[in-house]
Each structure stands twice: as C-alpha cells, then as structure tokens.
Design an enzyme around this catalytic site. Structure first.
Site, PDB file in Angstrom:
ATOM      1  N   LYS A 115       0.830  -1.214   0.000  1.00  0.00           N
ATOM      2  CA  LYS A 115       0.000   0.000   0.000  1.00  0.00           C
ATOM      3  C   LYS A 115       0.858   1.255   0.000  1.00  0.00           C
ATOM      4  O   LYS A 115       0.448   2.274  -0.555  1.00  0.00           O
ATOM      5  CB  LYS A 115      -0.988  -0.002   1.168  1.00  0.00           C
ATOM      6  CG  LYS A 115      -2.046  -1.085   1.013  1.00  0.00           C
ATOM      7  CD  LYS A 115      -3.453  -0.662   1.372  1.00  0.00           C
ATOM      8  CE  LYS A 115      -4.418  -1.737   0.896  1.00  0.00           C
ATOM      9  NZ  LYS A 115      -5.747  -1.651   1.406  1.00  0.00           N
ATOM     10  N   LYS A 197      -3.916 -10.499  -6.696  1.00  0.00           N
ATOM     11  CA  LYS A 197      -5.248 -10.884  -6.225  1.00  0.00           C
ATOM     12  C   LYS A 197      -6.319  -9.905  -6.747  1.00  0.00           C
ATOM     13  O   LYS A 197      -6.018  -8.733  -6.993  1.00  0.00           O
ATOM     14  CB  LYS A 197      -5.287 -10.985  -4.695  1.00  0.00           C
ATOM     15  CG  LYS A 197      -5.362  -9.677  -3.965  1.00  0.00           C
ATOM     16  CD  LYS A 197      -5.839  -9.885  -2.523  1.00  0.00           C
ATOM     17  CE  LYS A 197      -6.006  -8.526  -1.856  1.00  0.00           C
ATOM     18  NZ  LYS A 197      -6.793  -8.522  -0.658  1.00  0.00           N
ATOM     19  N   LYS A 200     -10.792  -4.883  -4.644  1.00  0.00           N
ATOM     20  CA  LYS A 200     -11.808  -3.869  -4.939  1.00  0.00           C
ATOM     21  C   LYS A 200     -11.196  -2.506  -5.201  1.00  0.00           C
ATOM     22  O   LYS A 200     -11.859  -1.622  -5.712  1.00  0.00           O
ATOM     23  CB  LYS A 200     -12.901  -3.834  -3.880  1.00  0.00           C
ATOM     24  CG  LYS A 200     -12.475  -3.699  -2.445  1.00  0.00           C
ATOM     25  CD  LYS A 200     -13.733  -3.739  -1.582  1.00  0.00           C
ATOM     26  CE  LYS A 200     -13.534  -4.387  -0.237  1.00  0.00           C
ATOM     27  NZ  LYS A 200     -12.523  -3.762   0.605  1.00  0.00           N
TER      28      LYS A 200
HETATM   29  P1  ATP Z   1      -8.647  -3.410  -0.918  1.00  0.00           P
HETATM   30  O1  ATP Z   1      -8.428  -3.517  -2.377  1.00  0.00           O
HETATM   31  O2  ATP Z   1      -9.477  -2.241  -0.507  1.00  0.00           O
HETATM   32  O3  ATP Z   1      -7.418  -3.626  -0.106  1.00  0.00           O
HETATM   33  P2  ATP Z   1      -9.700  -6.080  -0.877  1.00  0.00           P
HETATM   34  O4  ATP Z   1     -10.555  -6.322  -2.066  1.00  0.00           O
HETATM   35  O5  ATP Z   1      -8.349  -6.696  -0.892  1.00  0.00           O
HETATM   36  O6  ATP Z   1      -9.619  -4.573  -0.557  1.00  0.00           O
HETATM   37  P3  ATP Z   1     -10.421  -6.418   1.889  1.00  0.00           P
HETATM   38  O7  ATP Z   1     -11.382  -5.457   2.434  1.00  0.00           O
HETATM   39  O8  ATP Z   1      -8.982  -6.210   2.199  1.00  0.00           O
HETATM   40  O9  ATP Z   1     -10.567  -6.560   0.319  1.00  0.00           O
HETATM   41  O10 ATP Z   1     -10.824  -7.877   2.304  1.00  0.00           O
HETATM   42  C1  ATP Z   1     -12.087  -8.315   2.749  1.00  0.00           C
HETATM   43  C2  ATP Z   1     -12.065  -9.810   2.855  1.00  0.00           C
HETATM   44  O11 ATP Z   1     -12.049 -10.394   1.569  1.00  0.00           O
HETATM   45  C3  ATP Z   1     -10.836 -10.378   3.575  1.00  0.00           C
HETATM   46  O12 ATP Z   1     -11.211 -11.475   4.372  1.00  0.00           O
HETATM   47  C4  ATP Z   1      -9.943 -10.799   2.465  1.00  0.00           C
HETATM   48  O13 ATP Z   1      -9.049 -11.817   2.828  1.00  0.00           O
HETATM   49  C5  ATP Z   1     -10.953 -11.276   1.437  1.00  0.00           C
HETATM   50  N1  ATP Z   1     -10.433 -11.101   0.091  1.00  0.00           N
HETATM   51  C6  ATP Z   1     -10.088  -9.953  -0.505  1.00  0.00           C
HETATM   52  N2  ATP Z   1      -9.671 -10.150  -1.746  1.00  0.00           N
HETATM   53  C7  ATP Z   1      -9.753 -11.485  -1.947  1.00  0.00           C
HETATM   54  C8  ATP Z   1      -9.463 -12.333  -3.053  1.00  0.00           C
HETATM   55  N3  ATP Z   1      -9.018 -11.840  -4.194  1.00  0.00           N
HETATM   56  N4  ATP Z   1      -9.676 -13.653  -2.920  1.00  0.00           N
HETATM   57  C9  ATP Z   1     -10.150 -14.152  -1.785  1.00  0.00           C
HETATM   58  N5  ATP Z   1     -10.446 -13.423  -0.702  1.00  0.00           N
HETATM   59  C10 ATP Z   1     -10.247 -12.105  -0.780  1.00  0.00           C
END
Ligand code: ATP
Ligand code: LTN
Length: 334
Positions: A115, A197, A200
């Site tokens: 980040k 990964k 969002k």
């Molecule tokens: P950001 O992009 O804002 O960091 P993010 O999409 O990575 O967000 P988080 O809010 O960090 O999402 O995660 C919410 C939940 O979803 C967590 O339990 C995280 O492990 C899970 N998660 C996020 N992205 C993935 C993914 N690509 N595959 C599986 N689980 C995910």
C-alpha cells in the site's frame, strides 16, 4: 465464549465495491459459519481512511457494504453486523496495543509495503499501524476464530503475537485467535493479471467482477480475462489465468477441480469462459435481488445499525475495562 458459543470476528473495508474475491473468499464462508459461532461482522470504516476517501462516498459505501452483508445471507438478528466507527473501543484498544507493538514487526507487513508503494504520496502513520487496529478489532471481542483470506494471515499472526505478549505480562486477558481459511475460493486472482489478487481497489474495472455487475458485464469481463495460449483447461501453476477461472467455477458450482477439467476436456477457452460467466452471474443474482429490496427499507437497516452497535459496544467495553485496569489506568468513579 458467549452463551456457550465460540466467538468469531471478521470485517471488510468499505472502500470500493465488493468483488467476487471478497464474496467467495470471505462473505460466502461467513454465512455458513454463522450457525456455529457467536459472530461479529464489522464494516471496518476506520481502516478505510488509511487511504484518502471522499466523505460522502465513504458513507455510502459503508452503508452498501453493511446491506450487502445481509443480502448475502447473514441474519442481523443472529450476527452482530455493525460499523467499526460506532464502537469507540476499537480505537482505544488499538492505542494500548500500539504501545506493545514493535516498529520492526509493522515494517515487515507485506500489505503495508504494497500500500505504501501504491500511495507513495500519503504514507501515513495509520497505514503503518493498520494491523494494530485490526488486532484490536479481533481481541476486543475475545474472538476464537477469524475467517480471512490468505492475504490476511500475516496480520493475524501479529494479532496472536500481541495477545500472547500481553497475556504473558498481565495474565490471561485475551483469547488467542485462530485463523479460519475457507475450503475453496481462498484466493481469487485479478482477471487482467492472474498473478495479482482480485481487489476492490484495482483501478481497472475489467480486473474484478463486482457483486453489483449485471449478467452481460460479468460475461464480457470473463471473455476478456487474461489467459494463455496452451489451449487446455487444466489447473496448474504454469496456467495461472485458467487456474483462476477453474477456481472460480469450482467455488460457484460446488464441483471439484477434477470434475471441472473433465467437463471441459477438449473444449476451447471461449466455451469455458462463457460457462464461468454464466455460473458466476447465477450465483450473484439472488444476492443482488435481496440487496435491491433491502436498500428500499431504510428504517429496517437503520434499526439494525443501532441495535447491533449497542450490542457490539457492550462486549467491547467489557474487554476494554479489563485491559485498562491491567495496564494501570485509574478506576472510573461512578
Ligand atoms: P482493498 O483492495 O481495498 O485492499 P480487498 O478487495 O483486498 O480490498 P479487503 O477489504 O482487504 O478486500 O478484504 C475483505 C475480505 O475479503 C478479507 O477477508 C480478504 O481476505 C478477502 N479477500 C479480498 N480479496 C480477496 C481475493 N481476491 N480472494 C479471496 N479473498 C479475498
Ligand atoms: N485487514 C482486513 C480487514 C479487517 C479485518 C479485521 C479482517 C480489518 N479488521 C479483523 C478480519 C478481522 C482486510 O484488509 N481484509
């Protein structure tokens, strides 16, 4: 333990729109766990401001996320669904835990490194101590289990270390939590770069399937998904793009990887991508319908927000008072 049940805590940030990764990696598992545990599912809006947010947007996204928790099947009477910012204990415990966390520990966190590279103009202290706030979230409710994606395991390890460190000084104050990794869909990758990964906060909307995407959009995004030129549908490390699609298809259809490979043996990528798109659209449809209904019922959602914040506050304060006493803060005079 609450009423003889083990406690579960998890949360999601209200940044961006929820993706298929969030759904398969997190939300879907949460629903299956809610019968067996006393669950706290938080919209962690305080974590969101570690990167700059538009206030009106953040408020809207937090509300949408809370509503999506319910639309995905979490019963707000059985699960405590609430905003992190409505329970001040999170910030108060985070401060105390900050004083038990070493700079070196936080410096090693890969999410912080990622980040800070992404937001080089705003490497704030909140971003650095983000994992401590996360530890506070979990320890505040004396959670036994924390369902998370693989990407969060390092933060959970730190949470365990902090709990053990605190307990070794002050006696048994915190439950030391265990991670809970779901069976399938543990890590969904970007459709545009299958080595990253699905996230969002990705700027490229074609990299992610959003929970609110309609069927045509979903199918179009899968058609455009980056794959390879091997032309065989096989789950293997050399084919990360196709493997990711197999993982998604498997998670949505309930079929094993071997069953998926057998089903598409001899078929082209075009056929497979279309099938993945259709299955994903079918999986998301009921959630979308329920979400639209819930959005129309403001009073119902408001009621849940209020009731559950009170419930969360009750349990949070219980732990917080114990911790404050242990570290030597003066007693409150009533
Ligand atoms: P950001 O992009 O804002 O960091 P993010 O999409 O990575 O967000 P988080 O809010 O960090 O999402 O995660 C919410 C939940 O979803 C967590 O339990 C995280 O492990 C899970 N998660 C996020 N992205 C993935 C993914 N690509 N595959 C599986 N689980 C995910
Ligand atoms: N850091 C997590 C979100 C999060 C969380 C938590 C998850 C904040 N606090 C407590 C589980 C338990 C993330 O980025 N996915």
């Amino acid at each position: 333990m609450i009423d003889g049940k083990k406690v579960l805590f998890s949360g999601m940030q209200s940044t961006g729109s929820l993706t298929l990764g969030n759904y398969l990696g997190a939300l879907k598992n949460w629903v299956t766990l809610s019968d067996d545990y006393e669950c706290f599912y938080s919209v962690v809006d305080m974590h969101s401001i570690t990167v700059r947010q538009d206030p009106a947007e953040l408020r809207k996204k937090a509300r949408n996320l809370l509503t999506l928790y319910i639309a995905a099947g979490l019963d707000p009477k059985k699960n405590c669904i609430y905003y992190q910012s409505h329970v001040s204990g999170h910030a108060e415990l985070a401060w105390i835990l900050n004083c038990f966390t070493y700079m070196g520990e936080l410096n090693r966190m890969t999410q912080f490194k990622d980040k800070s590279a992404k937001h080089a103009d705003n490497i704030n202290a909140g971003l650095f101590t983000y994992p401590v706030l996360m530890a506070a979230d979990i320890l505040l409710y004396q959670a036994d289990v924390v369902p998370v994606g693989k990407d969060q395991l390092q933060h959970l390890e730190l949470t365990r270390d902090l709990a053990q460190r605190f307990n070794s000084i002050y006696g048994d104050v915190f439950v030391v939590p265990e991670p809970y990794l779901g069976k399938s869909g543990a890590k969904i990758m970007s459709l545009q770069d299958p080595t990253k990964k699905m996230s969002k906060s990705d700027e490229n909307p074609n990299a992610s399937i959003y929970l609110t995407d309609d069927t045509d959009t979903i199918i179009r995004k899968f058609k455009r998904a980056v794959t390879d030129s091997e032309a065989r549908i096989k789950y293997c490390p050399e084919q990360p793009g196709i493997s990711n699609l197999i993982e998604i298809y498997s998670a949505c259809s309930g079929k094993s990887f071997a069953e998926v490979e057998a089903e598409f043996e001899g078929k082209g990528y075009g056929d497979f991508k279309l099938a993945v798109g259709e299955t994903v659209a079918d999986t998301l449809k009921p959630v979308q319908t329920r979400f639209d209904e819930l959005c129309k019922d403001k009073a119902y959602i408001d009621g849940i927000i209020k009731e559950n914040a009170e419930k969360a506050n009750y349990y949070a304060t219980k732990t917080l008072r114990k911790v404050q006493k242990k570290v030597g803060f003066p007693e409150r005079i009533r």
